[in-house]
Scaffold this motif. Sequence first.
Motif, PDB file in Angstrom:
ATOM      1  N   THR A   3      -6.339  -5.928  -0.797  1.00 13.06           N
ATOM      2  CA  THR A   3      -6.951  -5.712  -1.971  1.00 13.06           C
ATOM      3  C   THR A   3      -6.972  -4.027  -1.951  1.00 13.06           C
ATOM      4  O   THR A   3      -6.994  -3.314  -0.962  1.00 13.06           O
ATOM      5  CB  THR A   3      -8.260  -6.289  -2.047  1.00 13.06           C
ATOM      6  OG1 THR A   3      -9.211  -5.776  -0.863  1.00 13.06           O
ATOM      7  CG2 THR A   3      -8.518  -7.721  -1.906  1.00 13.06           C
ATOM      8  N   ARG A   4      -7.291  -3.722  -3.054  1.00 16.30           N
ATOM      9  CA  ARG A   4      -7.362  -2.182  -3.225  1.00 16.30           C
ATOM     10  C   ARG A   4      -8.814  -1.680  -2.667  1.00 16.30           C
ATOM     11  O   ARG A   4      -8.814  -0.702  -1.900  1.00 16.30           O
ATOM     12  CB  ARG A   4      -7.935  -1.707  -4.740  1.00 16.30           C
ATOM     13  CG  ARG A   4      -8.020  -0.240  -4.826  1.00 16.30           C
ATOM     14  CD  ARG A   4      -8.918   0.212  -6.097  1.00 16.30           C
ATOM     15  NE  ARG A   4      -7.952   0.069  -7.321  1.00 16.30           N
ATOM     16  CZ  ARG A   4      -8.364   0.620  -8.486  1.00 16.30           C
ATOM     17  NH1 ARG A   4      -9.545   1.069  -8.647  1.00 16.30           N
ATOM     18  NH2 ARG A   4      -7.550   0.510  -9.525  1.00 16.30           N
ATOM     19  N   GLU A   5      -9.626  -2.552  -2.661  1.00 14.13           N
ATOM     20  CA  GLU A   5     -10.982  -2.262  -1.909  1.00 14.13           C
ATOM     21  C   GLU A   5     -10.659  -2.180  -0.247  1.00 14.13           C
ATOM     22  O   GLU A   5     -11.385  -1.071   0.265  1.00 14.13           O
ATOM     23  CB  GLU A   5     -12.030  -3.477  -2.023  1.00 14.13           C
ATOM     24  CG  GLU A   5     -12.676  -3.368  -3.346  1.00 14.13           C
ATOM     25  CD  GLU A   5     -11.583  -3.994  -4.282  1.00 14.13           C
ATOM     26  OE1 GLU A   5     -11.739  -3.811  -5.665  1.00 14.13           O
ATOM     27  OE2 GLU A   5     -10.626  -4.622  -3.942  1.00 14.13           O
ATOM     28  N   GLU A  26      -0.594  -3.845  -2.710  1.00 15.24           N
ATOM     29  CA  GLU A  26       0.227  -4.953  -3.197  1.00 15.24           C
ATOM     30  C   GLU A  26       1.368  -5.089  -2.122  1.00 15.24           C
ATOM     31  O   GLU A  26       1.745  -6.102  -1.778  1.00 15.24           O
ATOM     32  CB  GLU A  26       1.053  -4.449  -4.457  1.00 15.24           C
ATOM     33  CG  GLU A  26       2.109  -5.303  -4.837  1.00 15.24           C
ATOM     34  CD  GLU A  26       2.824  -4.804  -6.035  1.00 15.24           C
ATOM     35  OE1 GLU A  26       4.208  -4.622  -6.371  1.00 15.24           O
ATOM     36  OE2 GLU A  26       2.119  -4.209  -7.205  1.00 15.24           O
ATOM     37  N   ILE A  27       1.706  -3.929  -1.522  1.00 12.89           N
ATOM     38  CA  ILE A  27       2.864  -3.907  -0.601  1.00 12.89           C
ATOM     39  C   ILE A  27       2.259  -4.722   0.642  1.00 12.89           C
ATOM     40  O   ILE A  27       3.205  -5.529   1.446  1.00 12.89           O
ATOM     41  CB  ILE A  27       3.262  -2.717  -0.036  1.00 12.89           C
ATOM     42  CG1 ILE A  27       3.892  -1.831  -1.305  1.00 12.89           C
ATOM     43  CG2 ILE A  27       4.127  -2.594   1.174  1.00 12.89           C
ATOM     44  CD1 ILE A  27       4.139  -0.450  -1.160  1.00 12.89           C
ATOM     45  N   ILE A  50      -1.936   4.503  -6.358  1.00 12.75           N
ATOM     46  CA  ILE A  50      -1.378   4.712  -5.340  1.00 12.75           C
ATOM     47  C   ILE A  50      -2.152   3.535  -4.168  1.00 12.75           C
ATOM     48  O   ILE A  50      -1.200   2.617  -3.655  1.00 12.75           O
ATOM     49  CB  ILE A  50      -1.525   6.059  -4.527  1.00 12.75           C
ATOM     50  CG1 ILE A  50      -0.732   6.826  -5.413  1.00 12.75           C
ATOM     51  CG2 ILE A  50      -0.770   5.675  -3.291  1.00 12.75           C
ATOM     52  CD1 ILE A  50      -1.089   8.458  -5.234  1.00 12.75           C
ATOM     53  N   ALA A  51      -3.413   3.438  -4.103  1.00 16.28           N
ATOM     54  CA  ALA A  51      -3.860   2.304  -3.295  1.00 16.28           C
ATOM     55  C   ALA A  51      -3.831   0.902  -3.772  1.00 16.28           C
ATOM     56  O   ALA A  51      -3.628   0.082  -2.925  1.00 16.28           O
ATOM     57  CB  ALA A  51      -5.606   2.622  -3.426  1.00 16.28           C
ATOM     58  N   ARG A  84       8.948   1.654  -0.520  1.00 18.65           N
ATOM     59  CA  ARG A  84       8.002   0.484  -0.428  1.00 18.65           C
ATOM     60  C   ARG A  84       8.258  -0.088   0.960  1.00 18.65           C
ATOM     61  O   ARG A  84       7.457  -0.604   1.586  1.00 18.65           O
ATOM     62  CB  ARG A  84       7.899  -0.081  -1.462  1.00 18.65           C
ATOM     63  CG  ARG A  84       7.399   0.468  -2.676  1.00 18.65           C
ATOM     64  CD  ARG A  84       7.079  -0.492  -3.874  1.00 18.65           C
ATOM     65  NE  ARG A  84       8.305  -0.657  -4.792  1.00 18.65           N
ATOM     66  CZ  ARG A  84       8.824   0.082  -5.459  1.00 18.65           C
ATOM     67  NH1 ARG A  84       7.819   1.016  -5.916  1.00 18.65           N
ATOM     68  NH2 ARG A  84       9.808  -0.142  -6.113  1.00 18.65           N
ATOM     69  N   ASN A  85       9.652  -0.401   1.159  1.00 16.95           N
ATOM     70  CA  ASN A  85       9.763  -1.216   2.458  1.00 16.95           C
ATOM     71  C   ASN A  85       9.451  -0.328   3.767  1.00 16.95           C
ATOM     72  O   ASN A  85       8.931  -1.042   4.885  1.00 16.95           O
ATOM     73  CB  ASN A  85      11.433  -1.360   2.671  1.00 16.95           C
ATOM     74  CG  ASN A  85      11.875  -2.325   3.599  1.00 16.95           C
ATOM     75  OD1 ASN A  85      11.337  -3.482   3.914  1.00 16.95           O
ATOM     76  ND2 ASN A  85      12.891  -1.643   4.425  1.00 16.95           N
ATOM     77  N   ILE A  86       9.671   0.875   3.644  1.00 16.20           N
ATOM     78  CA  ILE A  86       9.119   1.692   4.863  1.00 16.20           C
ATOM     79  C   ILE A  86       7.441   1.678   4.970  1.00 16.20           C
ATOM     80  O   ILE A  86       7.070   1.391   6.152  1.00 16.20           O
ATOM     81  CB  ILE A  86       9.487   3.232   4.819  1.00 16.20           C
ATOM     82  CG1 ILE A  86      11.019   3.226   4.665  1.00 16.20           C
ATOM     83  CG2 ILE A  86       8.875   4.129   5.754  1.00 16.20           C
ATOM     84  CD1 ILE A  86      11.743   4.779   4.400  1.00 16.20           C
TER      85      ILE A  86
END
Length: 291
Positions: free
Chosen positions: A271-273, A266-267, A260-261, A222-224
């Motif tokens: 938004t997902r959109e 979040e990362i 995954i989106a 997630r950091n990458i």
Amino acid sequence: MLTDTHCHLDFNKFDEDRVAVLQRALDAGVTRILIPALNYESSLAGIKLAESHPNIFAAVGFHPTDLDKWEDSSIEKLRSLILDSGSLLPKPQERVPAFQNKILAIGEIGLDYYWVKEPDKQATQRNILKQQLKLAQDVNKPVIIHMREENDAWFGQASIDLLNILSEWHQELRAQNHPLKDKPGVLHSYNGNLETAQKALQLNFYIGVTGPVTYKNADEKRNIIKQLPFTQLLIETDAPFLTPIPHRGQRNEPAFVAHIADKIAEIHLTTREQIAEITSANANRLFGWGG
């Protein structure tokens, strides 16, 4: 609108409910699915599925762990599939006129030093990767790249060898002012370190993100992803493998690309959109599938 840019929908794990899987994908907002190939037979299977559904597209090629099926004639057989030259294809009445238009990429191709450790076989992988990159160049199709290190390390000889090969290929594309120089392909289900990803971005490659980004022990991954621009990301399931949370332990399927989106959103604190819109635009730019 979501896209799944890497789903092995031709696998027999989907045989009993493939129609339902596709309907669940549509219900989840997945508008495009790309089926990568592992060898010539799976190339044909992916094409057959792509021709059966308007939202499915195919790639052709040989996976680095399937090279026992590679023959001297394989590169020309792949070329014939793409160019629809006839003799090696299904009978004309079994396909639609736009047959070749559903083949959008060469892949998945690459290097796998996790399963293949013998130096001579690794050399064969590199040789056949170069042949398939040349094919992609000849037919103007982007590539879907598989890379796996020995012991699933973040960095190792596979990363070094792959970057050397891709850099040499991209240099040739630039020298020819080839259209692929701006969108040569994607590093599928990326599992390397940040430096390798950044070097791939410099070559204009996209980075594919799969279900493991949702796993509890995936802080480094997630950091990458956090340090990569989402304008260079694609989302993919690699179904039936790599099922994301909260469905881990089940068979993966295209509808789960939404999770995954959500994690990428979040990362990147969005938004997902927005992630769906941008990654779908990225996929369309790379594969040119419209919509």
